[in-house]
Design a protein around this motif. Structure first.
Motif, mmCIF file in Angstrom:
data_model
loop_
_atom_site.group_PDB
_atom_site.id
_atom_site.type_symbol
_atom_site.label_atom_id
_atom_site.label_comp_id
_atom_site.label_asym_id
_atom_site.label_seq_id
_atom_site.Cartn_x
_atom_site.Cartn_y
_atom_site.Cartn_z
ATOM 1 N N VAL A 94 3.365 -26.667 5.811
ATOM 2 C CA VAL A 94 3.378 -25.815 7.013
ATOM 3 C C VAL A 94 4.787 -25.246 7.199
ATOM 4 O O VAL A 94 5.758 -25.782 6.661
ATOM 5 N N PRO A 95 4.914 -24.147 7.965
ATOM 6 C CA PRO A 95 6.249 -23.576 8.201
ATOM 7 C C PRO A 95 7.114 -24.507 9.051
ATOM 8 O O PRO A 95 6.620 -25.271 9.869
ATOM 9 N N ARG A 96 8.399 -24.417 8.838
ATOM 10 C CA ARG A 96 9.338 -25.194 9.654
ATOM 11 C C ARG A 96 9.478 -24.552 11.030
ATOM 12 O O ARG A 96 9.490 -23.329 11.164
ATOM 13 N N THR A 97 9.572 -25.417 12.026
ATOM 14 C CA THR A 97 9.786 -24.975 13.400
ATOM 15 C C THR A 97 10.880 -25.852 14.003
ATOM 16 O O THR A 97 11.422 -26.736 13.339
ATOM 17 N N GLY A 98 11.151 -25.618 15.267
ATOM 18 C CA GLY A 98 12.146 -26.451 15.928
ATOM 19 C C GLY A 98 11.733 -27.907 15.995
ATOM 20 O O GLY A 98 12.568 -28.816 15.928
ATOM 21 N N GLN A 99 10.416 -28.164 16.099
ATOM 22 C CA GLN A 99 9.935 -29.537 16.166
ATOM 23 C C GLN A 99 9.794 -30.168 14.781
ATOM 24 O O GLN A 99 9.936 -31.374 14.636
ATOM 25 N N ARG A 100 9.504 -29.351 13.789
ATOM 26 C CA ARG A 100 9.338 -29.845 12.421
ATOM 27 C C ARG A 100 10.325 -29.121 11.521
ATOM 28 O O ARG A 100 10.021 -28.103 10.920
ATOM 29 N N ASN A 101 11.531 -29.676 11.412
ATOM 30 C CA ASN A 101 12.590 -28.993 10.680
ATOM 31 C C ASN A 101 13.278 -29.891 9.666
ATOM 32 O O ASN A 101 14.260 -29.489 9.053
ATOM 33 N N GLY A 102 12.767 -31.115 9.463
ATOM 34 C CA GLY A 102 13.427 -32.042 8.557
ATOM 35 C C GLY A 102 12.872 -31.975 7.153
ATOM 36 O O GLY A 102 11.782 -31.439 6.899
ATOM 37 N N ASP A 103 13.637 -32.523 6.209
ATOM 38 C CA ASP A 103 13.163 -32.606 4.835
ATOM 39 C C ASP A 103 12.004 -33.595 4.740
ATOM 40 O O ASP A 103 11.877 -34.518 5.546
ATOM 41 N N VAL A 104 11.175 -33.410 3.744
ATOM 42 C CA VAL A 104 9.998 -34.252 3.564
ATOM 43 C C VAL A 104 10.445 -35.637 3.093
ATOM 44 O O VAL A 104 11.193 -35.749 2.113
ATOM 45 N N PRO A 105 10.005 -36.707 3.752
ATOM 46 C CA PRO A 105 10.401 -38.062 3.313
ATOM 47 C C PRO A 105 9.768 -38.430 1.978
ATOM 48 O O PRO A 105 8.761 -37.852 1.555
ATOM 49 N N ALA A 106 10.349 -39.431 1.327
ATOM 50 C CA ALA A 106 9.920 -39.809 -0.025
ATOM 51 C C ALA A 106 8.475 -40.292 -0.065
ATOM 52 O O ALA A 106 7.732 -39.965 -1.003
ATOM 53 N N HIS A 107 8.043 -41.058 0.929
ATOM 54 C CA HIS A 107 6.687 -41.600 0.885
ATOM 55 C C HIS A 107 5.635 -40.505 0.996
ATOM 56 O O HIS A 107 4.524 -40.643 0.471
ATOM 57 N N VAL A 108 5.968 -39.393 1.651
ATOM 58 C CA VAL A 108 5.033 -38.266 1.731
ATOM 59 C C VAL A 108 5.102 -37.442 0.449
ATOM 60 O O VAL A 108 4.068 -37.038 -0.109
ATOM 61 N N ALA A 109 6.311 -37.196 -0.051
ATOM 62 C CA ALA A 109 6.467 -36.391 -1.264
ATOM 63 C C ALA A 109 5.817 -37.048 -2.477
ATOM 64 O O ALA A 109 5.302 -36.362 -3.361
ATOM 65 N N ASP A 110 5.808 -38.393 -2.508
ATOM 66 C CA ASP A 110 5.258 -39.103 -3.669
ATOM 67 C C ASP A 110 3.774 -39.416 -3.543
ATOM 68 O O ASP A 110 3.105 -39.638 -4.559
ATOM 69 N N ASN A 111 3.252 -39.465 -2.325
ATOM 70 C CA ASN A 111 1.876 -39.933 -2.132
ATOM 71 C C ASN A 111 1.019 -38.966 -1.314
ATOM 72 O O ASN A 111 -0.007 -39.369 -0.766
ATOM 73 N N ALA A 112 1.423 -37.723 -1.210
ATOM 74 C CA ALA A 112 0.679 -36.757 -0.403
ATOM 75 C C ALA A 112 -0.730 -36.566 -0.955
ATOM 76 O O ALA A 112 -0.934 -36.484 -2.165
ATOM 77 N N ARG A 113 -1.697 -36.486 -0.051
ATOM 78 C CA ARG A 113 -3.083 -36.274 -0.455
ATOM 79 C C ARG A 113 -3.732 -35.292 0.509
ATOM 80 O O ARG A 113 -3.284 -35.123 1.644
ATOM 81 N N LEU A 114 -4.789 -34.660 0.050
ATOM 82 C CA LEU A 114 -5.586 -33.758 0.873
ATOM 83 C C LEU A 114 -7.008 -34.261 0.843
ATOM 84 O O LEU A 114 -7.688 -34.187 -0.184
ATOM 85 N N SER A 115 -7.466 -34.782 1.975
ATOM 86 C CA SER A 115 -8.809 -35.343 2.078
ATOM 87 C C SER A 115 -9.641 -34.461 2.983
ATOM 88 O O SER A 115 -9.242 -34.169 4.120
ATOM 89 N N LEU A 116 -10.799 -34.018 2.474
ATOM 90 C CA LEU A 116 -11.649 -33.081 3.209
ATOM 91 C C LEU A 116 -13.034 -33.674 3.419
ATOM 92 O O LEU A 116 -13.463 -34.575 2.702
ATOM 93 N N GLN A 117 -13.732 -33.136 4.406
ATOM 94 C CA GLN A 117 -15.126 -33.483 4.635
ATOM 95 C C GLN A 117 -15.865 -32.236 5.079
ATOM 96 O O GLN A 117 -15.263 -31.313 5.642
ATOM 97 N N PRO A 118 -17.182 -32.151 4.828
ATOM 98 C CA PRO A 118 -17.923 -30.940 5.189
ATOM 99 C C PRO A 118 -17.842 -30.644 6.686
ATOM 100 O O PRO A 118 -17.887 -31.556 7.517
#
Length: 536
Positions: A406-430
């Motif tokens: 997502v785009p960076r904003t004033g509330q979300r402006n930090g670098d991505v932490p290691a646990h998210v960068a290494d284990n990011a997943r996208l889980s979907l449901q109908p």
């Protein structure tokens, strides 16, 4: 007693001793001075004894052969065939040739593959030109591990040196790692990156794997067969031959056709690289020097910013960094990026002077299951943009715990932490519940028209029914569809439904429970409504 004598002449003692020593020296000189007499050992001290005269020693007589002519001392030939030249390799191909050490494989399969490659010079040209970016690094790693240089040619067989290649079995990258095998060698695979495509990580993992296989089987040809077919399969094939008393080399095992041709393909490429002129092939010049350099990032950076500071295009950047799936490099997950050798210096100098923002994106972990429209509203994006950036298909909801770019904003402006960068997943449901429904085709209707009639994808209907997309259908032919639940309910509501007597009885019982005083009237009324429905 005379110790040494010549015919007809008697010599004084001193002269006779000198002649004896001279004769010894002359014999040694004639024999080539190959042997020197060891010095006499020092006498071992003993206790004093009575003086006795030493027994005289008889010395051997030496006579110079008169029939052997003497020759002048010359220079011997010390050259040894097969000695490797100490000159630096002229190019990378020369360096590769010097490292070949596997036993050659002969046979019809090798000649067949040689012919196949030799008749496709344009294919060889594309492969070898593509390899010029990565081959020096692979050669360096193989030499460091003291492995056969033939292994540097293996990506020609696996992927034609295309790091974006994906097989039908979902093997990916230059070295074609399957998902599970990649994970076992610490190749991360998530929504932000796939290390099976990473140049450095995949090369490290492939050589680790090949060394492991060679350690298990003790033979490079069997190790290559296991790399292609799986070590369990090769082990079972070896065991089968051992039980039947048969040899267990690569050419003796029973294996699939792909594995049977695997090593012959590599041998054919090796032969062409070794003697390109014999196959009417011209190899592009690849210098014996690095193509890229490694740069370490301390902060998250947009790919566009990196390319601009390095003075290269984004396409060229992704060629050297093919594991990246997103428009941003996360320093916690991918701290090392590859840049062309000269551009790495340009990038570091430009980065030290850069004052603007480095990244315009970050990662957001979805707190609860929601629709894509809801998620887009939360992060200030349009629904179509959120779907496009994160590859979210239509009619799907995003489940809690999913990581979205997502785009960076004033509330979300930090670098991505290691646990998210290494284990990011996208889980979907109908987004809606789908139910299996069977419909009948109309006269003259094909599958595409039927799919259009029910508002579903023709490709999906073809997949559900194992038919071609435009397959003709017979009138009344049954076709399976997966339709949203609400559409199924709406279509079924148009048809009259007969209710069983048991259902009527249940309604009567429920009504009598609620109103015991008017139970008989209520029961009669219910029967009347059901009967009316049936008549309709």
């Amino acid at each position: 007693m005379t110790l040494f004598s010549l015919p007809g002449r008697s010599l004084p003692r001193l002269s006779r001793r000198w002649l004896t020593i001279s004769g010894l020296a002359l014999v040694l000189l004639v024999s080539g001075c190959a042997t020197t007499l060891p010095p006499e050992p020092a006498p071992i001290p003993t206790a004093p004894q009575a003086s006795t005269a030493p027994a005289p020693r008889s010395l051997p007589s030496y006579r110079l052969p008169s029939d052997i002519p003497l020759s002048a001392i010359g220079t011997a030939d010390t050259s040894v065939p097969g000695v490797t030249s100490l000159d630096a390799p002229s190019d990378l191909w020369d360096r590769i040739r010097r490292g070949f050490s596997m036993p050659d494989l002969e046979g019809d399969l090798v000649r067949d593959r040689e012919q196949w490659y030799a008749t496709r010079p344009d294919y060889i040209q594309r492969m070898t030109e593509r390899s010029s970016r990565y081959l020096f690094h692979i050669v360096e790693e193989i030499e460091r591990r003291n492995m056969p240089m033939e292994l540097a040619l293996l990506p020609f067989i696996e992927s034609a040196f295309n790091p974006q290649a994906v097989s039908s079995a979902r093997a990916a990258g230059m070295w074609q790692f399957m998902p599970a095998t990649g994970e076992s060698f610490d190749l991360r695979q998530n929504v932000f990156r796939d290390d099976r495509r990473d140049v450095l990580a995949s090369t490290r993992a492939a050589l680790d794997y090949l060394q492991q296989l060679h350690g298990r089987f003790g033979d490079w040809h069997l190790a290559l067969a296991a790399y292609n077919w799986g070590q369990g399969n090769v082990n079972r094939a070896i065991t089968r031959n051992q039980r039947m008393g048969m040899p267990t080399s690569y050419t003796d095992l029973t294996m699939p056709a792909e594995t049977r041709q695997y090593v012959p393909k590599l041998q054919a490429v090796k032969n062409i690289i070794a003697r390109p002129e014999a196959y009417n092939t011209t190899l592009p010049l690849i210098g014996n020097h690095p193509f890229f350099d490694t740069v370490t990032l301390q902060r998250d950076m947009d790919v566009a910013v990196i390319a601009r500071l390095a003075g290269i295009s984004e396409a060229d950047f992704r060629v050297l960094n093919p594991s990246l799936k997103q428009p941003m490099v996360m320093a916690a997950g991918t701290p090392n990026i590859l840049l062309p050798w000269d551009n790495a210096v340009v990038f570091e100098d430009a980065l030290s002077k850069h004052t603007g923002p480095l990244a315009s994106w970050t990662a957001w972990v979805v707190p609860t299951t929601m629709s894509v429209a809801q998620a887009a509203s939360r992060v200030g994006m349009s629904e179509s943009e959120l779907r496009s950036v994160n590859n979210i298909p239509p009619r799907m909801q995003v489940r809690a715990g999913s990581s979205l770019l997502v785009p960076r904003t004033g509330q979300r402006n930090g670098d991505v932490p290691a646990h998210v960068a290494d284990n990011a997943r996208l889980s979907l449901q109908p987004d809606v519940v789908l139910t299996r429904t069977t419909v009948r085709a109309r006269k003259g209707e094909n599958l595409a028209r039927l799919a259009r009639r029910y508002g579903v994808s023709a490709v999906s209907v073809a997949d559900w029914n194992k038919l071609a997309v435009n397959a003709p259908l017979k009138a009344g032919q049954r076709i399976t569809l997966l339709l949203p639940k609400r559409a199924t309910v709406a279509s079924s509501a148009k048809k009259p439904v007969k209710k069983s007597a048991s259902a009527t009885q249940r309604k009567t019982t429920t009504a009598s429970t609620r109103k015991p005083v008017k139970a008989k009237a209520a029961s009669s009324s219910s029967k009347t409504r059901v009967a009316t429905t049936i008549k309709k």
